[in-house]
Design a protein around this motif. Structure first.
Motif, short mmCIF file in Angstrom:
data_model
loop_
_atom_site.label_atom_id
_atom_site.label_comp_id
_atom_site.label_asym_id
_atom_site.label_seq_id
_atom_site.Cartn_x
_atom_site.Cartn_y
_atom_site.Cartn_z
N LYS A 160 58.39 103.08 22.74
CA LYS A 160 58.90 103.02 21.78
C LYS A 160 59.52 103.78 21.48
O LYS A 160 61.18 103.98 21.11
N PHE A 163 62.60 104.23 23.62
CA PHE A 163 63.73 103.51 24.01
C PHE A 163 64.67 104.06 22.55
O PHE A 163 65.84 104.25 22.60
N ASN A 167 68.16 104.96 22.93
CA ASN A 167 69.22 104.91 22.12
C ASN A 167 70.18 105.83 21.92
O ASN A 167 71.10 105.63 21.95
N LEU B 406 67.40 104.02 14.26
CA LEU B 406 66.80 103.66 15.54
C LEU B 406 66.94 102.76 16.29
O LEU B 406 65.75 102.22 15.50
N ASP B 407 67.52 102.55 16.72
CA ASP B 407 66.75 101.20 18.15
C ASP B 407 66.06 100.98 18.79
O ASP B 407 65.10 102.00 19.61
N GLU B 408 64.16 100.97 18.68
CA GLU B 408 63.04 101.14 19.24
C GLU B 408 62.94 100.12 20.62
O GLU B 408 61.96 100.40 21.14
N SER B 409 63.93 99.86 20.38
CA SER B 409 64.12 98.42 21.88
C SER B 409 64.55 99.18 22.83
O SER B 409 65.68 99.76 22.87
N LYS B 410 64.25 98.16 23.97
CA LYS B 410 65.43 98.60 25.15
C LYS B 410 66.40 98.21 25.53
O LYS B 410 66.24 97.28 24.98
N SER B 411 67.37 98.71 25.84
CA SER B 411 68.89 98.74 25.16
C SER B 411 69.49 97.58 25.89
O SER B 411 68.82 97.84 27.27
#
Lengths: 223, 543
Positions: A160, A163, A167, B406-411
């Motif tokens: 996480k 990622f 992102n 904040l996006d914590e996953s795979k884009s």
């Protein structure tokens, strides 16, 4: 007439050396830019990218995804030399730009480093993207468990943290044991690299997150 | 019925008693047979007369024939000890309940009325002196006989004293005495007063007071004595009570001291005194005895100091008093700052202190106060006028800043697509996608807001529209021409940049055509200067 004027101007500036030219110079020739094919005296340009063993099977899996844009859009010949375990790239006659070959080579190289094909494709499409690689030991000498812990810190739980960095900074990161590769534009690479370095040096993930948040907000406000 | 033999013996015994009384003290110095016989007879009489009052005495009568002095004395002692204790009890009882004395008077103590009368005859002339003289009596005792007689007499007198007291109080004084007036106390007071006035020392009951007196005697200052007496009198009065309750030791101590303070007059001036000395002193009357002595002394001395001398003495004593007061440490109230440790316990309670109160006194809650409060409460409730605290609403003029999560996953999008979007956003503002929160959510909230606005307008009497909150909008610096194209309908004129935002420059900006000649020349000259500088730099580099 213009040449005369130019000559007179030149005479004015450099009075010492002046070649009196009676006969006018021939007109400058106009050359077309060299084709990729014709470079280096008409010889074909090659690029060879070696395949690490752990990328062998993914290469086999994604071969068509790699082959199609290279051959179709970049107009570069691509083949896999199984014996030598290398991917070979060659210019064709209708390759529009010499930089295509390099771009394709970079694209394949990025794939070999570990990036996914859709991410690596960006290299083909955009000029300003780069791949930066560095090792953990470049940042801080860590041994044994500390090293393992650092790697864990970098990726985070289930990846996480990685990622989150990807992102927020619009980059792609590949952590291969002790080597780290970052794919993205120059400024974004810098931001990502800073975050990763702070993580290696030991700052907690929360701190890195807060910084990322600020940065991303700033990035978003640019437009 | 008393047998005749007994009567005769009693008569003889009484006679012998009289004889004893009449003999002069010097005669006692030499042992005489007749005197001893008389004494024995008298003792026998006394013993037998006391016997009825004594509950447990082993002897019916005193055995004197052939017995030694010691033996006779032992017999008497055997009888007297319990008698003494019973007498003490009686006296205590009378102390507590004076009314019983009157009862006693009426009823008469069992056995011995006749004897009482006899005793009265003996004692009439000695009534007052008897009660007063106590201490001098024991000083003369060298003879055992005398001593024992005295002891007997003492016992008898004690008994007599208690009875007498009651009798005297009842019959002779005739009802003067009651709770308030006690002749005893009156006499004491008189003595004290006289002593203070004339500066004579008073004989005290306790040993300590005796010693003090001795000290004062040594000093030889009348005025000082006055002071001591004045302070001691109070103590003595208190001590007297204790004595009356039966401290036998005091008598002995006093006896010892009295030996030192004996005077000629006490012994040889009057016969009355001598007889009273011989008789037993009553423990109740100690103070009065000493006082009466002083009185007597005073009476003798009155002839000495003249009136003028007396006045001088008084003045001197006053002066001494005042000087002493000045020298002594002051009373704590006069001393300035005094802490609790420097004064007596609870002494501040006795003094009327005056100090400022910084606090307003608490209001006294009366019925009226409560009634007024209740009325106030009622009126407030009826009016609905509560002093509630109103919450101050902070008027927010600007919309809350959107926080990018904040996006914590795979884009899901590939990097190429991300950059593609970026590029598109850059070039074509119309296709700018909303980045924050779900579009559906936003749509829903917008609809609801519109609905609420309409409902408010319909329902409220005084409808005030909500203050306009500036929504976050992307200001794109796009030329107006692009805006006015057909395709971008969503973009309104309001989203455009203001002219200041387009270009914020200072100074006078002029077009090419507007420039004056001089300005043009100036411009050209600047340009040439720059070019020359660059050329020179280039030459410098080359060379």
């Amino acid at each position: 007439m213009s040449t005369e004027a130019a000559a007179t101007m030149e005479i004015e500036t450099v009075p010492s050396e002046s070649k009196p030219e009676s006969n006018p110079l021939p007109p400058k020739p106009k050359f077309e830019p060299l084709k990729a094919h014709e470079m280096s005296d008409g010889r074909v340009q090659f690029r060879k990218v070696s395949v690490p063993p752990h990328r062998y099977s993914p290469l086999k899996k994604y071969w068509m995804d790699i082959y199609t844009p290279v051959y179709e859009q970049m107009k570069i010949d691509i083949r896999m030399n199984l014996k030598a375990r290398k991917v070979e790239l060659k210019t064709r006659q209708d390759t529009p730009d010499i930089s295509n070959l390099q771009k394709c080579a970079d694209f394949v190289q990025a794939f070999m480093l570990g990036f996914d094909v859709p991410d690596a494709i960006a290299l083909l499409r955009l000029d300003e993207l780069y791949v930066e690689s560095f090792e953990i030991k470049d940042v801080k000498t860590l041994r044994g468990e500390h090293l393992s812990r650092a790697i864990g810190r970098l990726s985070g739980k289930g990846g996480k943290t990685k990622f989150a960095i990807e992102n927020s900074t619009k980059t792609r990161i590949v952590i291969a044991d002790t080597k780290i590769h970052i794919l993205g534009s120059f400024a974004n690479i810098k931001i990502a690299r800073d975050s990763l370095c702070s993580l290696i040096l030991g700052s907690p993930a929360g701190k890195v997150y807060s910084k990322l948040r600020q940065v991303s907000a700033r990035l978003a406000e640019r437009f | 019925m008393i047998p005749s033999a007994m009567v005769s013996s009693t008569e003889t015994a009484l006679e012998s008693l009289h004889h004893i009384k009449s003999t002069e003290p010097p005669e006692w110095l030499v042992p005489k047979q007749e005197l001893s016989q008389a004494v024995r007879a008298a003792s026998k009489l006394l013993f037998s007369s006391l016997k009825p009052y004594c509950p447990k005495s082993p002897f019916d009568q005193l055995l004197t024939e052939g017995f030694d002095v010691e033996q006779i004395w032992q017999q008497i002692d055997l009888q007297s000890q319990p008698l003494l204790s019973s007498l003490r009890r009686e006296v205590k009882k009378f102390e507590k309940h004076p009314e019983e004395i009157s009862k006693l008077k009426d009823g008469g103590v069992g056995g011995g009325e006749k004897k009482k009368k006899v005793l009265e005859q003996i004692e009439t002339d000695n009534v007052v002196n008897d009660d007063e003289d106590d201490d001098d009596m024991d000083m003369d005792e060298d003879d055992d006989d005398e001593e024992e007689e005295d002891e007997e007499g003492e016992e008898e007198e004690k008994e007599r004293g208690t009875e007498e007291e009651s009798e005297n109080e009842g019959e002779e004084k005739g009802g003067i005495e009651d709770k308030f007036l006690k002749i005893k106390e009156l006499q004491e007071y008189l003595e004290e007063d006289e002593a203070r006035e004339f500066g004579l020392k008073k004989k005290k009951t306790k040993a300590e007071s005796k010693k003090e007196e001795e000290d004062t005697e040594e000093e030889g200052d009348d005025d000082d004595e006055d002071e001591n007496e004045g302070s001691e009198d109070d103590d003595d009065e208190a001590e007297e009570e204790e004595d009356e309750l039966g401290l036998f030791d005091g008598n002995d101590e006093e006896d010892e001291d009295d030996l030192e303070n004996a005077r000629y007059e006490d012994f040889f001036s009057r016969k009355k005194n001598k007889s009273s000395k011989e008789k037993a002193k009553s423990r109740d009357m100690l103070e009065e005895d000493s006082g009466s002595d002083d009185e007597q002394d005073v009476d003798k001395r009155k002839d000495g100091p003249s009136k003028h001398e007396k006045e001088l003495d008084k003045l001197r004593s006053k002066i001494e008093e005042m000087e002493k007061a000045n020298l002594d440490p002051k009373v704590w109230t006069m001393r300035g700052e005094v802490t609790a440790a420097q004064r007596q316990k609870n002494s501040a309670l006795e003094v009327d202190l005056d100090f400022e109160h910084n606090v307003r006194p608490a209001p006294v809650i009366t019925e009226e106060v409560t009634a007024s409060l209740e009325d106030l409460i009622k009126t407030r409730i009826s009016e609905g006028l509560f002093d509630d605290v109103q919450k101050a609403r902070t008027s927010s003029s600007k919309a809350p800043r959107e926080i990018k999560e904040l996006d914590e996953s795979k884009s899901k999008k590939g990097l190429a697509e991300v950059y593609e979007e970026e590029f598109v956003q850059k070039t074509d503002p119309a296709s700018a996608l909303l980045t924050f929160s779900d579009e559906l959510k936003k749509e829903a909230s917008m609809l609801f807001k519109k609905l609420c606005l309409k409902l408010d307008a319909l329902s409220h009497f005084h409808f005030t529209p909500k203050p306009v909150v500036e929504d976050m909008s992307i200001q794109t610096n796009v030329p107006a021409l692009a805006m006015e194209e057909i395709a971008p309908m969503a973009v309104s004129d309001a989203a455009m940049l203001a002219p200041e935002e387009v270009f914020s420059g200072k100074g006078d900006i002029k077009e090419e055509a507007e420039l004056t000649k001089a300005e043009r020349k100036r411009r050209r000259a600047n340009k040439k200067r720059k070019f020359k500088a660059e050329a020179a730099k280039r030459m410098g580099k080359k060379a």
